[in-house]
Design a protein around this motif. Structure first.
Motif, PDB file in Angstrom:
ATOM      1  N   LYS A  34       0.685  14.221  -7.539  1.00 47.25           N
ATOM      2  CA  LYS A  34      -0.113  13.949  -6.473  1.00 47.25           C
ATOM      3  C   LYS A  34       0.651  13.035  -5.510  1.00 47.25           C
ATOM      4  O   LYS A  34       0.150  13.263  -4.248  1.00 47.25           O
ATOM      5  N   GLU A  35       1.371  12.245  -5.986  1.00 42.79           N
ATOM      6  CA  GLU A  35       1.911  11.334  -4.785  1.00 42.79           C
ATOM      7  C   GLU A  35       3.575  11.256  -5.228  1.00 42.79           C
ATOM      8  O   GLU A  35       4.037  10.535  -6.272  1.00 42.79           O
ATOM      9  N   LYS A  36       4.304  11.514  -4.288  1.00 40.14           N
ATOM     10  CA  LYS A  36       5.780  11.554  -4.430  1.00 40.14           C
ATOM     11  C   LYS A  36       6.699  10.364  -4.028  1.00 40.14           C
ATOM     12  O   LYS A  36       5.926   9.624  -3.460  1.00 40.14           O
ATOM     13  N   GLY A  37       7.365   9.970  -5.009  1.00 41.62           N
ATOM     14  CA  GLY A  37       8.065   8.784  -4.877  1.00 41.62           C
ATOM     15  C   GLY A  37       7.494   7.285  -4.960  1.00 41.62           C
ATOM     16  O   GLY A  37       7.408   6.410  -4.095  1.00 41.62           O
ATOM     17  N   LEU A  38       6.430   7.368  -6.100  1.00 42.53           N
ATOM     18  CA  LEU A  38       5.698   5.980  -6.463  1.00 42.53           C
ATOM     19  C   LEU A  38       6.835   4.970  -7.015  1.00 42.53           C
ATOM     20  O   LEU A  38       7.800   5.521  -7.525  1.00 42.53           O
ATOM     21  N   ASP A  39       6.758   3.658  -6.404  1.00 46.39           N
ATOM     22  CA  ASP A  39       7.652   2.760  -6.668  1.00 46.39           C
ATOM     23  C   ASP A  39       7.314   2.211  -8.285  1.00 46.39           C
ATOM     24  O   ASP A  39       8.386   1.927  -8.923  1.00 46.39           O
ATOM     25  N   GLY A  40       6.178   2.484  -8.569  1.00 45.83           N
ATOM     26  CA  GLY A  40       6.034   2.134 -10.009  1.00 45.83           C
ATOM     27  C   GLY A  40       4.458   2.459 -10.347  1.00 45.83           C
ATOM     28  O   GLY A  40       3.699   2.758  -9.422  1.00 45.83           O
ATOM     29  N   ILE A  41       4.208   2.407 -11.835  1.00 47.95           N
ATOM     30  CA  ILE A  41       2.670   2.506 -12.311  1.00 47.95           C
ATOM     31  C   ILE A  41       2.092   1.431 -12.994  1.00 47.95           C
ATOM     32  O   ILE A  41       2.876   1.151 -13.902  1.00 47.95           O
ATOM     33  N   LEU A  42       1.001   1.181 -12.880  1.00 54.33           N
ATOM     34  CA  LEU A  42       0.458   0.166 -13.466  1.00 54.33           C
ATOM     35  C   LEU A  42      -0.526   1.007 -14.875  1.00 54.33           C
ATOM     36  O   LEU A  42      -1.259   1.788 -14.505  1.00 54.33           O
ATOM     37  N   PHE A  92      -9.413  -0.765  -5.365  1.00 57.23           N
ATOM     38  CA  PHE A  92      -8.072  -0.638  -4.997  1.00 57.23           C
ATOM     39  C   PHE A  92      -7.658   0.996  -4.517  1.00 57.23           C
ATOM     40  O   PHE A  92      -6.961   1.604  -4.977  1.00 57.23           O
ATOM     41  N   PRO A  93      -8.424   1.279  -3.308  1.00 54.08           N
ATOM     42  CA  PRO A  93      -8.188   2.617  -2.972  1.00 54.08           C
ATOM     43  C   PRO A  93      -7.082   3.008  -2.394  1.00 54.08           C
ATOM     44  O   PRO A  93      -6.640   4.211  -2.098  1.00 54.08           O
ATOM     45  N   TRP A  94      -5.961   1.879  -2.003  1.00 52.09           N
ATOM     46  CA  TRP A  94      -4.805   2.169  -1.536  1.00 52.09           C
ATOM     47  C   TRP A  94      -3.679   2.401  -2.442  1.00 52.09           C
ATOM     48  O   TRP A  94      -2.781   2.662  -2.464  1.00 52.09           O
ATOM     49  N   VAL A  95      -4.244   2.531  -3.908  1.00 50.57           N
ATOM     50  CA  VAL A  95      -3.402   2.918  -5.053  1.00 50.57           C
ATOM     51  C   VAL A  95      -3.668   4.262  -5.297  1.00 50.57           C
ATOM     52  O   VAL A  95      -5.080   4.528  -5.394  1.00 50.57           O
ATOM     53  N   CYS A  96      -2.847   5.108  -5.777  1.00 50.29           N
ATOM     54  CA  CYS A  96      -3.069   6.343  -6.275  1.00 50.29           C
ATOM     55  C   CYS A  96      -3.362   6.137  -7.881  1.00 50.29           C
ATOM     56  O   CYS A  96      -2.599   5.787  -8.951  1.00 50.29           O
ATOM     57  N   ARG A  97      -4.672   6.656  -8.127  1.00 51.06           N
ATOM     58  CA  ARG A  97      -5.071   6.309  -9.464  1.00 51.06           C
ATOM     59  C   ARG A  97      -5.495   7.639 -10.483  1.00 51.06           C
ATOM     60  O   ARG A  97      -6.412   8.566  -9.641  1.00 51.06           O
ATOM     61  N   ALA A  98      -5.460   7.439 -11.609  1.00 58.71           N
ATOM     62  CA  ALA A  98      -5.656   8.560 -12.583  1.00 58.71           C
ATOM     63  C   ALA A  98      -6.282   7.985 -13.924  1.00 58.71           C
ATOM     64  O   ALA A  98      -6.043   6.905 -14.167  1.00 58.71           O
ATOM     65  N   VAL A  99      -7.262   8.596 -14.263  1.00 56.59           N
ATOM     66  CA  VAL A  99      -7.974   8.378 -15.758  1.00 56.59           C
ATOM     67  C   VAL A  99      -7.830   9.308 -16.730  1.00 56.59           C
ATOM     68  O   VAL A  99      -8.385  10.511 -16.379  1.00 56.59           O
ATOM     69  N   ARG A 151       0.718  -1.212   0.228  1.00 58.12           N
ATOM     70  CA  ARG A 151       0.090  -0.114  -0.143  1.00 58.12           C
ATOM     71  C   ARG A 151       0.847   1.236  -0.056  1.00 58.12           C
ATOM     72  O   ARG A 151       1.874   1.331   0.405  1.00 58.12           O
ATOM     73  N   ARG A 152       0.251   2.160  -0.612  1.00 62.79           N
ATOM     74  CA  ARG A 152       0.795   3.514  -0.743  1.00 62.79           C
ATOM     75  C   ARG A 152       2.297   3.564  -1.599  1.00 62.79           C
ATOM     76  O   ARG A 152       2.926   4.511  -1.514  1.00 62.79           O
ATOM     77  N   ARG A 153       2.250   2.504  -2.443  1.00 58.58           N
ATOM     78  CA  ARG A 153       3.627   2.549  -3.022  1.00 58.58           C
ATOM     79  C   ARG A 153       3.658   2.747  -4.781  1.00 58.58           C
ATOM     80  O   ARG A 153       4.326   2.792  -5.392  1.00 58.58           O
ATOM     81  N   TYR A 154       2.301   2.371  -5.245  1.00 60.14           N
ATOM     82  CA  TYR A 154       1.958   2.403  -6.421  1.00 60.14           C
ATOM     83  C   TYR A 154       1.171   3.283  -6.835  1.00 60.14           C
ATOM     84  O   TYR A 154       0.065   3.805  -6.148  1.00 60.14           O
ATOM     85  N   GLY A 155       1.026   3.260  -8.429  1.00 61.18           N
ATOM     86  CA  GLY A 155      -0.203   4.083  -9.085  1.00 61.18           C
ATOM     87  C   GLY A 155      -0.669   3.212 -10.308  1.00 61.18           C
ATOM     88  O   GLY A 155      -0.201   2.288 -10.484  1.00 61.18           O
ATOM     89  N   ALA A 156      -1.774   3.739 -10.829  1.00 63.26           N
ATOM     90  CA  ALA A 156      -2.445   3.159 -11.705  1.00 63.26           C
ATOM     91  C   ALA A 156      -2.828   4.341 -12.964  1.00 63.26           C
ATOM     92  O   ALA A 156      -3.483   5.122 -12.167  1.00 63.26           O
ATOM     93  N   VAL A 157      -2.794   4.166 -14.023  1.00 66.64           N
ATOM     94  CA  VAL A 157      -3.322   4.940 -15.085  1.00 66.64           C
ATOM     95  C   VAL A 157      -4.177   4.520 -15.895  1.00 66.64           C
ATOM     96  O   VAL A 157      -3.912   3.161 -16.496  1.00 66.64           O
ATOM     97  N   LEU A 158      -5.322   4.709 -15.981  1.00 65.70           N
ATOM     98  CA  LEU A 158      -6.367   4.156 -17.053  1.00 65.70           C
ATOM     99  C   LEU A 158      -6.523   5.068 -17.998  1.00 65.70           C
ATOM    100  O   LEU A 158      -6.769   6.122 -18.164  1.00 65.70           O
TER     101      LEU A 158
END
Length: 452
Positions: free
Chosen positions: A352-360, A303-310, A262-269
């Motif tokens: 929005k979220e500094k230091g993300l380990d990765g993005i899906l 997956f609310p624990w992921v920083c998400r953008a559309v 948690r709090r390590r990842y992002g997701a882009v739709l």
């Protein structure tokens, strides 16, 4: 973490004990009249005795959210009479564990908490919970299931000390429970151990009574009211069982992985294509009862624990994304290709979220996509840092694709309609795959695809 456990019977208590000893804060919910046979090792006993101690850990009955908070502040487990777990709205748990063991889902949903665990049969990972923990005795006991279900209930109790069905005591008639023997007493075949509705309940095997319902409770014919253990070890009547401890270990494993992720990842739709091959905006086209884009949004809202953008240029999709708790990112230039959407999404998340380990990165035109696949990609990312992780069917790459932070600059250098697959072909040794079925990866490009 704050953890809410639905159910406070002996198996749920085994789960609570393991989580509590790992440093988590525990709230448990129960029915007004618990029917826990192994009540000496169950926090459900607190419902009618006000408090219950199991292996040195105390559970205390709370009648309000304020009392719950005070009990937690004292380092104890709070137990509430709350059959539908309404306290979750006040408590706002990080994790919800459904350990009611009803052999079916009584109302738990994947969005009831940031991370939801179903215990035993009746749950499907990726549909109504993030994972399931196996409860059937045997080789798979305690296994964490990230896709699919637990072994169905067979109706045959597990083997303990060489006995199965014989070890269970069942009510022969409706009525009031009147124990004659107590937990820890030794019995022989034919001994009367209790009465229900005035009808005697007899032991079918030699051993020690390990569990018995509380006196005075109303029972129905056929209900399990007691348990006999052929091993005759008094300590087994007062400590968490091997089964409960194993299931608790599975839950603890899942909770620990979630805490790691948690709090390590992002997701882009990605929802900004011009749909030229489709002949209209395909993402607004109804598929399986809802607009095509909603399938992806409904999955990622779990997956609310992921920083998400559309990323989209459509007002309806942007509005729906915001309502689902995702950042809408405007792209009014779809003609610049997929690389433009990738960059817009990355920039928005990194601000929005500094230091993300990765993005899906995922697309919004795969109606067969399911939550279990998304979860497994993140699980793999958590234990194989630095690798590109791609959904695949029979070895053929598809979407979604997870990219670790070290590749962000390479993704940002893409242009035109070149996507991440062009980079993956340059470094195939850096790509790991999560195998799934072809239906999950099928995308809609043409009108004819909707008819297949």
């Amino acid at each position: 973490m704050k953890i809410l456990i639905r159910g406070a019977g002996d198996l749920a208590t085994g789960i609570a004990v393991r989580l509590y000893r790992a440093g988590h804060q525990i709230v448990m919910t129960e029915t007004a009249v618990p029917l826990t046979v192994r009540r000496t090792v169950a926090f459900s006993r607190a419902v009618y005795e006000k408090r219950a101690e199991v292996e040195g850990i105390t559970g205390v009955l709370a009648s309000s959210a304020e009392e719950m908070r005070e009990i937690l502040n004292q380092g104890q487990i709070a137990v509430l009479v709350d059959e539908k777990a309404e306290i979750r709205k006040e408590f706002q748990p990080d994790v919800l564990v459904d350990a009611i063991l009803a052999k079916r889902n009584l109302g738990t949903g994947m969005t009831d908490a940031s991370f939801v665990i179903g215990v035993g049969p009746g749950f499907t990972a990726g549909e109504d919970c993030h994972c399931v923990v196996e409860t059937k005795r045997g080789h798979m006991l305690g296994r964490v299931i990230w896709e699919g279900t637990a072994i169905p209930n067979t109706g045959v109790p597990g083997n303990v000390g060489g006995y199965t069905t014989e070890r269970l005591l069942r009510a022969p008639a409706d009525g009031r429970m009147e124990p004659v023997r107590g937990i820890g007493d030794r019995v022989r075949p034919g001994d009367i151990v209790a009465y229900t509705g005035g009808v005697p309940v007899r032991a079918a095997m030699p051993g020690m009574i390990r569990g018995m319902l509380q006196p005075g409770v109303s029972v129905t014919r056929g209900l399990k009211i007691g348990d006999i253990d052929a091993r005759c070890e008094p300590e087994y009547c007062l400590t968490v069982s091997d089964k409960a401890r194993a299931v608790g270990g599975g839950v603890l494993e899942a909770v620990s992985l979630y805490g790691h992720l948690r709090r390590r990842y992002g997701a882009v739709l990605l929802a900004a294509g011009d749909s030229s091959r489709f002949g209209g905006n395909k993402l607004l086209t109804p598929v399986k009862g809802k607009p095509l884009y909603r399938h992806a949004l409904d999955i990622f809202r779990c997956f609310p624990w992921v920083c998400r953008a559309v990323v989209t240029g459509n007002e309806e999709i942007a509005r729906a994304a915001a309502e689902a708790g995702m950042e809408p990112v405007e792209n009014q230039n779809p003609e610049k290709g997929i690389s433009h959407s990738l960059k817009l999404g990355m920039e928005a998340l990194r601000k929005k979220e500094k230091g993300l380990d990765g993005i899906l990165f995922s697309v919004c035109d795969q109606p067969g996509l399911h939550g279990a696949l998304i979860q497994q990609i993140w699980n793999l990312a958590g234990v194989r840092p630095g690798k590109v992780i791609c959904a695949a069917h029979q070895g053929i790459w598809g979407n979604p694709v997870y990219w670790p932070q070290k590749y962000f600059s390479s993704l940002a250098s893409l242009s035109g309609d070149k996507g991440g697959k062009s980079l993956m072909r340059q470094w195939p040794e850096e790509v790991l795959t999560v195998e799934t079925d072809g239906e999950a990866l099928k995308d809609i490009d043409y009108q004819a695809d909707l008819e297949e």
